[in-house]
Write a protein that holds these residues in place. Sequence first.
Motif, short mmCIF file in Angstrom:
data_model
loop_
_atom_site.label_atom_id
_atom_site.label_comp_id
_atom_site.label_asym_id
_atom_site.label_seq_id
_atom_site.Cartn_x
_atom_site.Cartn_y
_atom_site.Cartn_z
N ASP A 177 0.86 -1.10 0.08
CA ASP A 177 0.12 -0.06 -0.07
C ASP A 177 0.96 1.25 -0.02
OD1 ASP A 177 -2.38 -1.32 2.29
OD2 ASP A 177 -2.07 -1.77 0.22
N VAL A 178 0.37 2.46 -0.69
CA VAL A 178 1.05 3.77 -0.72
C VAL A 178 0.29 4.68 -0.02
CG1 VAL A 178 1.85 5.36 -2.55
CG2 VAL A 178 2.24 2.84 -2.69
N SER A 179 1.06 5.55 0.53
CA SER A 179 0.21 6.75 0.95
C SER A 179 1.11 8.05 0.53
CB SER A 179 0.05 6.60 2.58
OG SER A 179 -0.70 7.67 2.96
N MET A 180 0.41 9.12 0.22
CA MET A 180 1.23 10.25 0.18
C MET A 180 0.07 11.60 0.52
SD MET A 180 1.02 10.23 -4.09
CE MET A 180 1.23 8.52 -4.22
N ASN A 181 0.92 12.85 0.76
CA ASN A 181 0.01 13.71 1.18
C ASN A 181 0.29 14.91 0.76
OD1 ASN A 181 1.31 15.23 3.76
ND2 ASN A 181 1.80 13.26 3.90
N CYS A 182 -0.47 16.05 0.96
CA CYS A 182 -0.19 17.30 0.49
C CYS A 182 -0.87 18.34 1.73
CB CYS A 182 -0.93 17.81 -0.65
SG CYS A 182 0.08 17.97 -1.94
N THR A 183 0.09 19.32 1.97
CA THR A 183 -0.45 20.34 2.98
C THR A 183 -0.06 21.79 2.39
OG1 THR A 183 1.63 20.36 4.09
CG2 THR A 183 0.10 18.91 5.26
#
Lengths: 114, 111
Positions: free
Chosen positions: B18-24
């Motif tokens: 599984d992969v997780s990426m984020n933006c703030t």
Amino acid sequence: GAGVSQSPSNKVTEKGKDVELRCDPISGHTALYWYRQSLGQGLEFLIYFQGNSAPDKSGLPSDRFSAERTGGSVSTLTIQRTQQEDSAVYLCASSLVSSYNEQFFGPGTRLTVL
Amino acid sequence: GQQLNQSPQSMFIQEGEDVSMNCTSSSIFNTWLWYKQEPGEGPVLLIALYKAGELTSNGRLTAQFGITRKDSFLNISASIPSDVGIYFCAGRKFNNNDMRFGAGTRLTVKP
């Protein structure tokens, strides 16, 4: 299928020359956008057209950059007296009516200024 | 212009993970979007989020619009080799015609 097309796909030019990049939006799309994508960077907004008029030119980096759209369809992005820092991929997108509709992107024009 | 902070910059994972990426962002956006770009092509919209707290799925992709309206994440479950590409987040403010993009997350999936 007739998506957004851009030409040329690649352009190599010498510093100081002018270049013209062309965008053919999806037929019937009234909104058109130009973005610049530098290596390893996200997309930088340049200009937005609604029909033939450009209500938002705030992203153009300098007065060497200009764009026009005729007949509510084809758009041309012109860069005068190109500089090496202009090297990037220039992406065009169109949407049905406004920015609240999905934007469909073309494949881009890769510009290299030597 | 105002930039979104996207992380990680790159990920190398094994097929099936599984992969997780984020933006703030330091400011509020009214719409968050996630795009995928493959070599030689323009970005393609994956998921659009319009409401704070919204959680939306598209197949193996799930994205959430942060409750503060200053962040969003994208998860990809059970990755496959064709997930390879650069994933961009983008934010749009109300009554603005432009979108602000993150710098992208380059995903590599090893078979």
